[in-house]
Structure formats: C-alpha cells, structure tokens
Motif scaffolding. Structure first.
Motif, PDB file in Angstrom:
ATOM      1  N   THR A 192       0.828  -1.217   0.000  1.00 57.83           N
ATOM      2  CA  THR A 192       0.000   0.000   0.000  1.00 57.83           C
ATOM      3  C   THR A 192       0.858   1.261   0.000  1.00 57.83           C
ATOM      4  O   THR A 192       0.431   2.303  -0.514  1.00 57.83           O
ATOM      5  N   LYS A 193       2.058   1.175   0.533  1.00 56.69           N
ATOM      6  CA  LYS A 193       2.951   2.336   0.525  1.00 56.69           C
ATOM      7  C   LYS A 193       3.335   2.748  -0.890  1.00 56.69           C
ATOM      8  O   LYS A 193       3.680   3.906  -1.141  1.00 56.69           O
ATOM      9  N   THR A 194       3.292   1.787  -1.818  1.00 60.65           N
ATOM     10  CA  THR A 194       3.752   2.070  -3.175  1.00 60.65           C
ATOM     11  C   THR A 194       2.620   2.454  -4.120  1.00 60.65           C
ATOM     12  O   THR A 194       2.863   2.815  -5.264  1.00 60.65           O
ATOM     13  N   LEU A 195       1.365   2.344  -3.658  1.00 56.01           N
ATOM     14  CA  LEU A 195       0.225   2.626  -4.525  1.00 56.01           C
ATOM     15  C   LEU A 195      -0.354   4.013  -4.235  1.00 56.01           C
ATOM     16  O   LEU A 195      -0.328   4.463  -3.089  1.00 56.01           O
ATOM     17  N   PRO A 196      -0.920   4.656  -5.241  1.00 58.18           N
ATOM     18  CA  PRO A 196      -1.530   5.978  -5.024  1.00 58.18           C
ATOM     19  C   PRO A 196      -2.936   5.897  -4.439  1.00 58.18           C
ATOM     20  O   PRO A 196      -3.630   6.905  -4.333  1.00 58.18           O
ATOM     21  N   TYR A 197      -3.366   4.715  -4.104  1.00 57.98           N
ATOM     22  CA  TYR A 197      -4.685   4.503  -3.507  1.00 57.98           C
ATOM     23  C   TYR A 197      -4.539   3.384  -2.471  1.00 57.98           C
ATOM     24  O   TYR A 197      -3.496   2.731  -2.386  1.00 57.98           O
ATOM     25  N   THR A 198      -5.584   3.144  -1.691  1.00 54.88           N
ATOM     26  CA  THR A 198      -5.506   2.162  -0.607  1.00 54.88           C
ATOM     27  C   THR A 198      -6.457   1.013  -0.867  1.00 54.88           C
ATOM     28  O   THR A 198      -7.680   1.177  -0.804  1.00 54.88           O
ATOM     29  N   PRO A 199      -5.921  -0.179  -1.166  1.00 56.21           N
ATOM     30  CA  PRO A 199      -6.794  -1.348  -1.370  1.00 56.21           C
ATOM     31  C   PRO A 199      -7.426  -1.798  -0.054  1.00 56.21           C
ATOM     32  O   PRO A 199      -6.902  -1.524   1.032  1.00 56.21           O
ATOM     33  N   MET A 200      -8.535  -2.512  -0.170  1.00 57.17           N
ATOM     34  CA  MET A 200      -9.109  -3.177   0.998  1.00 57.17           C
ATOM     35  C   MET A 200      -8.200  -4.321   1.430  1.00 57.17           C
ATOM     36  O   MET A 200      -7.478  -4.894   0.610  1.00 57.17           O
ATOM     37  N   LEU A 201      -8.274  -4.658   2.710  1.00 55.06           N
ATOM     38  CA  LEU A 201      -7.572  -5.815   3.237  1.00 55.06           C
ATOM     39  C   LEU A 201      -8.604  -6.792   3.801  1.00 55.06           C
ATOM     40  O   LEU A 201      -9.555  -6.380   4.471  1.00 55.06           O
ATOM     41  N   HIS A 202      -8.428  -8.082   3.528  1.00 54.16           N
ATOM     42  CA  HIS A 202      -9.299  -9.081   4.162  1.00 54.16           C
ATOM     43  C   HIS A 202      -8.560 -10.395   4.343  1.00 54.16           C
ATOM     44  O   HIS A 202      -7.742 -10.794   3.516  1.00 54.16           O
ATOM     45  N   MET A 203      -8.874 -11.032   5.464  1.00 56.61           N
ATOM     46  CA  MET A 203      -8.178 -12.274   5.815  1.00 56.61           C
ATOM     47  C   MET A 203      -9.069 -13.253   6.574  1.00 56.61           C
ATOM     48  O   MET A 203      -8.911 -14.470   6.462  1.00 56.61           O
ATOM     49  N   PHE A 217      -9.972  -6.396   9.636  1.00 58.46           N
ATOM     50  CA  PHE A 217      -9.511  -5.444   8.623  1.00 58.46           C
ATOM     51  C   PHE A 217     -10.681  -4.722   7.947  1.00 58.46           C
ATOM     52  O   PHE A 217     -11.601  -4.278   8.632  1.00 58.46           O
ATOM     53  N   ASP A 218     -10.665  -4.625   6.614  1.00 60.39           N
ATOM     54  CA  ASP A 218     -11.706  -3.861   5.903  1.00 60.39           C
ATOM     55  C   ASP A 218     -12.887  -4.714   5.483  1.00 60.39           C
ATOM     56  O   ASP A 218     -13.964  -4.192   5.174  1.00 60.39           O
ATOM     57  N   MET A 219     -12.698  -6.023   5.432  1.00 62.54           N
ATOM     58  CA  MET A 219     -13.754  -6.924   4.984  1.00 62.54           C
ATOM     59  C   MET A 219     -13.494  -8.309   5.566  1.00 62.54           C
ATOM     60  O   MET A 219     -12.345  -8.669   5.833  1.00 62.54           O
TER      61      MET A 219
END
Length: 367
Positions: A192-203, A217-219
């Motif tokens: 996520t540090k390298t992307l210009p946006y923030t993906p969802m995280l799920h586990m 997390f997010d989902m």
C-alpha cells in the motif's frame, strides 16, 4: 412439503438472514462482508442464496471459478463477485461478465494485465492473494519486490489484498494464526505504501471472524457460518440451519426373518422387519458408508436406521416400530446436530456432506 415422492433441500432464507445479522454484529460498522457462494453455495443453491445476500446488503460475493460467477450474473446478480481461483483461459469471459479475479502468481498477474491492455481497459478491479502459511494459492512474501512494478500498471486497480488463515478454528494453532496475521500486515503495508490509492484488506473466514477480531480489517469472508455452522458447538448454537434435506417413503415392505435386503444381500433380517424405501442414494449425497446401520433418517420423529448398502438412487430403512405410510416424509437432516452426526459417521465434515448433495435434488425456499 406436500406428500409427493420427491427429495428436496429446503432453504430457510430467514435462517440465512439471522446468520448474516449475527456476524454483522461482530464487525465494526464500516467493515464489509463478503458472502462465499462457491460450490453451489456449499450445496444449497447459489442463485437463491446470492439473491438473498444481495437483498440484505452484503457487499461482495465470492465463487471459486469463473463459470460459477457467470451463472450469478445471468441470473441478475449485480454486486461485485470475486473469483477465487480463476483460470487464465477464462480471463476473457471473466471480463465480459464483470467478474473480479484473484491474481495469485506472476503468471496470472502478467496474463491478466496483458488482456486488459489488449482490450484497452483502465483500472479493471483485481485482487491479490498472498500466501502466509496455508501454502495453497498466493504470492510468496519474497515475490513482493518483483511484482511491485507490475501492480502499478494502470490497466488494473488493486481492489483488495488478502490472505487465508490455515487453522483459525483450532485453538491449538492460535500462535500460527497470529503469525499469519502479522505476515499479512507486513506485506500489505509494503504494497500500500507504493500505490496511489488504498486497497481493501481481508483475511478472516468464519472462524477468523469469531476468534481473531484483530484480523477483521476492511472486509471479512463468511462461508460455512452463513449456512449455520460455527467453529464450535457454542457458536453453532447461535446460528440457524439453512438447509434441510428431506425425502418421502416410496414403498413399504415387510421382510421375513432370514430374508435378505439390497445389493450383495448385505442385510439379513433377524426377525420379521418392516422397511421403507426412500428415493435418495449415494448419487444424491448419501455416503455409501452410512449403510448397514451406520446412518439413519427420521420418520415421524423416530430414528430409522439405514439397512443394507446405500444404492445409487435409494436407501432402505427400518420402520418396524414406526407408525407411517407410503408418501410420509423422511428427514435426512434438518438441524446442525443431525448433519454433524452424519458427517462424523461418514468420517468427514459438514462441508463435504453439504456440497455432495446432488443438483438433481430439488431446492425449494421456505420462509
């Protein structure tokens, strides 16, 4: 159910709603919920279940393969669908039906980017899976630096990063599960540090939701829990059974002491015995090792053991002490305890029994 000679799987969509509500209450208000409807919704009915989940405001669905997702789209399902194990030859179809692939290797990632470029697509939603210990599918943590240049390609948009817990239901493996969670946090932070946006995280899967709130997390992804099964008896007691497998008596016989019954004469009557033949067999999901008195059904609230070998399309059960007639209902299971007992006797798990129920068994909704 009317007294006709049919076998059905009754689907209680109110029970499904109850289960979804139960899990939602365990989540933060902004945590999304993904309903897993792969394998014909764990043997229930993918279209019926998906439509109910969509109406309940579930955020995502997940299937195993592209064709499963296509069936949902053809039946009017609009919400996002994650394909957990897409095959490269099906990428074109996947895009045509607006399905979202899990890309789990450099090969799948580069192939999908290539197709998106050919089609001049920008920002197609994809999901990246990382192997933190299940060792099934997913990028290894050592591959992250290699894929960073690829995931910045504008043909795709990384909608989510995810991983899968290997033993979230097993308290003896809690330390391993926590190690997986930490590995996932590390790799997702790196990306996520390298992307210009923030993906969802799920586990978190069903057991992960219950046992590891730090992994919400997010989902979260709810599979077996939607259908009424938790990771232990206590949690299962809070859930409601969605599917009930029922059939009817086709014919009643009385066999004399010494008479045999079924293939290979596997059962010989030790006394005069009344039997019922039911139109359901191993082609319908009744494991063959449930024969010869191992498994049973319930007729008019009485347990009726299966006699002899399970046939492809039929079983015979002992009704000597049961007041019943042809056309009466026989219940294979209608609650979690009955299904779990059948699974135990079959030396398997509830997942396998549910997903083994043949699609020739008619699914009907009861509410």
């Amino acid at each position: 159910m009317s007294n006709t000679h049919v076998s059905v799987l009754e689907l209680d969509l109110n029970a499904l709603k109850h289960n979804i509500s139960y899990f939602k209450k365990k989540l933060n208000h902004n945590t999304k919920l993904l309903g897993v409807v792969k394998a014909y919704s764990y043997g229930h009915d993918a279209v019926y279940i998906a439509k109910s989940l969509e109406s309940q405001g579930v955020d995502y669905l997940a299937v195993a393969y592209t064709d499963e997702g296509i069936i949902l789209r053809k039946n009017g399902i609009k919400i996002p669908i994650l394909v957990l194990h897409p095959q490269i030859p099906n990428f074109q179809k996947l895009i045509s039906y607006n399905l979202e692939p899990n890309l789990y290797s450099k090969k799948t990632l580069t192939a999908f980017i290539g197709i998106c470029k050919e089609k001049k697509l920008l920002g197609y939603p994809v999901h990246l899976k990382f192997n933190t210990g299940l060792n099934r599918l997913g990028f290894s943590l050592e591959e992250v630096n290699e894929i960073l240049p690829l995931i910045k390609n504008t043909s795709i948009q990384i909608t989510s990063l995810f991983s899968h817990l290997a033993a979230s239901e097993d308290a003896n493996e809690n330390e391993f599960s926590r190690q997986q969670i930490e590995k996932f946090k590390q790799v997702s932070s790196q990306i996520t540090k390298t992307l210009p946006y923030t993906p969802m995280l799920h586990m978190a899967n069903t057991s992960g939701v219950i046992n590891f709130p730090e992994a919400h997390f997010d989902m979260v992804r709810i599979g077996i829990g939607m259908y009424g099964f938790g990771n232990d008896e206590k949690e299962t007691a809070n859930l409601k059974n969605v599917g009930s497998l029922k059939t009817t008596i086709s014919q009643i016989h009385t066999i004399k002491k010494g008479d045999s019954l079924g293939y290979n004469r596997a059962y010989t009557a030790k006394k005069d015995t009344k039997t019922a033949t039911l139109p359901i067999g191993h082609a319908d999901g009744i494991c063959r090792n449930l024969g010869n008195g191992v498994g049973s059904v319930k007729i008019n609230n009485k347990i009726c053991p299966i006699l002899g070998n399970v046939c492809m399309d039929m079983i015979m059960v002992d009704i000597t002490t049961v007041d019943c007639k042809e056309g009466d209902q026989a219940i294979v299971f209608d609650n979690q305890q009955m299904l779990n007992e059948l699974a135990l006797k079959s030396d398997t798990i509830s997942y396998e029994l549910l997903t083994s129920i043949s699609q020739r068994i008619r699914r009907i909704i009861v509410e």
